[in-house]
Design a protein around this motif. Structure first.
Motif, PDB file in Angstrom:
ATOM      1  N   MET B  15       0.838  -1.204   0.000  1.00  0.00           N
ATOM      2  CA  MET B  15       0.000   0.000   0.000  1.00  0.00           C
ATOM      3  C   MET B  15       0.868   1.248   0.000  1.00  0.00           C
ATOM      4  O   MET B  15       1.915   1.284   0.645  1.00  0.00           O
ATOM      5  CB  MET B  15      -0.874   0.021   1.262  1.00  0.00           C
ATOM      6  N   GLY B  16       0.417   2.243  -0.752  1.00  0.00           N
ATOM      7  CA  GLY B  16       1.126   3.515  -0.770  1.00  0.00           C
ATOM      8  C   GLY B  16       2.167   3.631  -1.867  1.00  0.00           C
ATOM      9  O   GLY B  16       2.624   4.740  -2.167  1.00  0.00           O
ATOM     10  N   ASN B  17       2.540   2.497  -2.458  1.00  0.00           N
ATOM     11  CA  ASN B  17       3.536   2.546  -3.526  1.00  0.00           C
ATOM     12  C   ASN B  17       2.933   3.075  -4.824  1.00  0.00           C
ATOM     13  O   ASN B  17       1.712   3.105  -5.002  1.00  0.00           O
ATOM     14  CB  ASN B  17       4.113   1.146  -3.777  1.00  0.00           C
ATOM     15  N   ASP B  18       3.832   3.473  -5.733  1.00  0.00           N
ATOM     16  CA  ASP B  18       3.446   3.880  -7.094  1.00  0.00           C
ATOM     17  C   ASP B  18       3.953   2.818  -8.053  1.00  0.00           C
ATOM     18  O   ASP B  18       5.120   2.412  -7.971  1.00  0.00           O
ATOM     19  CB  ASP B  18       4.078   5.232  -7.467  1.00  0.00           C
ATOM     20  N   LYS B  19       3.068   2.410  -8.972  1.00  0.00           N
ATOM     21  CA  LYS B  19       3.475   1.375  -9.919  1.00  0.00           C
ATOM     22  C   LYS B  19       2.908   1.676 -11.302  1.00  0.00           C
ATOM     23  O   LYS B  19       1.925   2.415 -11.441  1.00  0.00           O
ATOM     24  CB  LYS B  19       2.976  -0.006  -9.488  1.00  0.00           C
ATOM     25  N   SER B  20       3.534   1.075 -12.309  1.00  0.00           N
ATOM     26  CA  SER B  20       3.059   1.225 -13.684  1.00  0.00           C
ATOM     27  C   SER B  20       2.862  -0.134 -14.331  1.00  0.00           C
ATOM     28  O   SER B  20       3.610  -1.075 -14.057  1.00  0.00           O
ATOM     29  CB  SER B  20       4.058   2.024 -14.520  1.00  0.00           C
ATOM     30  N   LEU B  76      -0.397   2.393 -17.866  1.00  0.00           N
ATOM     31  CA  LEU B  76      -1.251   2.782 -16.740  1.00  0.00           C
ATOM     32  C   LEU B  76      -0.391   2.989 -15.515  1.00  0.00           C
ATOM     33  O   LEU B  76       0.281   2.052 -15.064  1.00  0.00           O
ATOM     34  CB  LEU B  76      -2.291   1.697 -16.482  1.00  0.00           C
ATOM     35  N   HIS B  77      -0.395   4.200 -15.003  1.00  0.00           N
ATOM     36  CA  HIS B  77       0.372   4.504 -13.804  1.00  0.00           C
ATOM     37  C   HIS B  77      -0.585   4.696 -12.637  1.00  0.00           C
ATOM     38  O   HIS B  77      -1.603   5.379 -12.773  1.00  0.00           O
ATOM     39  CB  HIS B  77       1.213   5.768 -14.010  1.00  0.00           C
ATOM     40  N   ILE B  78      -0.241   4.081 -11.525  1.00  0.00           N
ATOM     41  CA  ILE B  78      -1.105   4.150 -10.344  1.00  0.00           C
ATOM     42  C   ILE B  78      -0.296   4.689  -9.170  1.00  0.00           C
ATOM     43  O   ILE B  78       0.731   4.107  -8.800  1.00  0.00           O
ATOM     44  CB  ILE B  78      -1.697   2.782  -9.969  1.00  0.00           C
ATOM     45  N   ASN B  79      -0.748   5.786  -8.613  1.00  0.00           N
ATOM     46  CA  ASN B  79      -0.091   6.369  -7.435  1.00  0.00           C
ATOM     47  C   ASN B  79      -0.768   5.913  -6.145  1.00  0.00           C
ATOM     48  O   ASN B  79      -1.964   5.603  -6.124  1.00  0.00           O
ATOM     49  CB  ASN B  79      -0.166   7.900  -7.487  1.00  0.00           C
ATOM     50  N   SER B  80       0.002   5.884  -5.090  1.00  0.00           N
ATOM     51  CA  SER B  80      -0.538   5.634  -3.745  1.00  0.00           C
ATOM     52  C   SER B  80      -1.505   4.459  -3.726  1.00  0.00           C
ATOM     53  O   SER B  80      -2.678   4.585  -3.380  1.00  0.00           O
ATOM     54  CB  SER B  80      -1.265   6.894  -3.216  1.00  0.00           C
ATOM     55  N   LEU B  81      -0.996   3.311  -4.106  1.00  0.00           N
ATOM     56  CA  LEU B  81      -1.842   2.122  -4.248  1.00  0.00           C
ATOM     57  C   LEU B  81      -2.593   1.789  -2.970  1.00  0.00           C
ATOM     58  O   LEU B  81      -2.073   1.929  -1.855  1.00  0.00           O
ATOM     59  CB  LEU B  81      -0.975   0.937  -4.683  1.00  0.00           C
ATOM     60  N   GLU B  82      -3.856   1.344  -3.154  1.00  0.00           N
ATOM     61  CA  GLU B  82      -4.717   0.968  -2.040  1.00  0.00           C
ATOM     62  C   GLU B  82      -5.116  -0.505  -2.182  1.00  0.00           C
ATOM     63  O   GLU B  82      -5.041  -1.067  -3.269  1.00  0.00           O
ATOM     64  CB  GLU B  82      -5.981   1.843  -2.040  1.00  0.00           C
ATOM     65  N   LEU B  83      -5.566  -1.075  -1.057  1.00  0.00           N
ATOM     66  CA  LEU B  83      -5.945  -2.489  -1.084  1.00  0.00           C
ATOM     67  C   LEU B  83      -7.006  -2.764  -2.147  1.00  0.00           C
ATOM     68  O   LEU B  83      -6.982  -3.786  -2.823  1.00  0.00           O
ATOM     69  CB  LEU B  83      -6.469  -2.908   0.291  1.00  0.00           C
TER      70      LEU B  83
END
Lengths: 113, 112
Positions: B15-20, B76-83
């Motif tokens: 959680m909280g990481n940024d991923k693409s 697709l970039h995702i910031n601040s990943l959540e559950l």
């Protein structure tokens, strides 16, 4: 709000018999319908389509029937083969809406040898 | 010679990481999409790009940002990943006309 519904999550059929997969939709504006087939760990692949100007489209062992008044379409596979075992998704769209398709949740077909 | 390829196939992150997630198609299609498949197997469109221009942006949190450097790629970039972001994400492409897609094989994202 799910506009395309596949109410049977699973279906088992004996090899050689007919498989019938059903799909219902709520939006009367839908005018183009597709069926996708998906094997585990793979993306869905396009199977067959039908436009609302037709009520039947056939491609080999696969036939799609469209009943616009009932907002219902079905996919018939005959004869069913073990290799047909997969998840089948129906999808619907309104022409000229940017290729946005609405998918059902899928029906898992198992063809028993 | 995969027509629509997504990488990675599996992604486990905190959680909280940024991923693409990357997507590339070699079909010459003009339109590309991102779909999210939820736990009930429902495929919901997230974004649609036509020739690098955004044409569909469904109600998706701002943490999700698509990037299309050219018409063959839609990342697709995702910031601040959540559950709740845990799902399988499918990329797809189609010709610029009203018939079906070619899908990638999906990226299973698990947020822990």
């Amino acid at each position: 709000d799910q506009q395309v519904k596949q109410n049977s999550p699973s279906l088992s059929v004996q090899e050689g018999r007919i498989s019938i997969l059903n799909c219902d939709y709520t939006n009367s504006m839908f005018d183009y319908f597709l069926w996708y087939k998906k094997y585990p760990a793979e993306g869905p692949t396009f199977l067959i389509s039908i436009s609302s100007i037709k009520d039947k489209n056939e491609d080999g062992r696969f036939t799609v029937f469209l009943n616009k008044s009932a907002k219902h379409l079905s996919l018939h596979i005959v004869p069913s083969q073990p290799g047909d075992s997969a998840v089948y998704f129906c999808a619907a769209s309104v022409t000229n809406t940017g290729n946005q398709f609405y998918f059902g949740t899928g029906t898992s077909l198992t063809v028993i040898p | 010679d995969t027509a629509v390829s997504q990488t990675p196939k599996y992604l486990v992150t905190q959680m909280g990481n940024d991923k693409s997630i990357k997507c590339e198609q070699n079909l010459g299609h003009d339109t590309m999409y991102w779909y999210k498949q939820d736990s009930k197997k429902f495929l919901k469109i997230m974004f649609s790009y036509n020739n690098k221009e955004l044409i569909i942006n469904e109600t998706v949190p701002n943490r999700f940002s698509p990037k299309s450097p050219d018409k063959a790629h839609l990342n697709l970039h995702i910031n601040s990943l959540e559950l709740g972001d845990s799902a399988v994400y499918f990329c797809a492409s189609s010709p610029d006309s009203n018939y079906g897609y070619t899908f990638g094989s999906g990226t299973r994202l698990t947020v822990v």
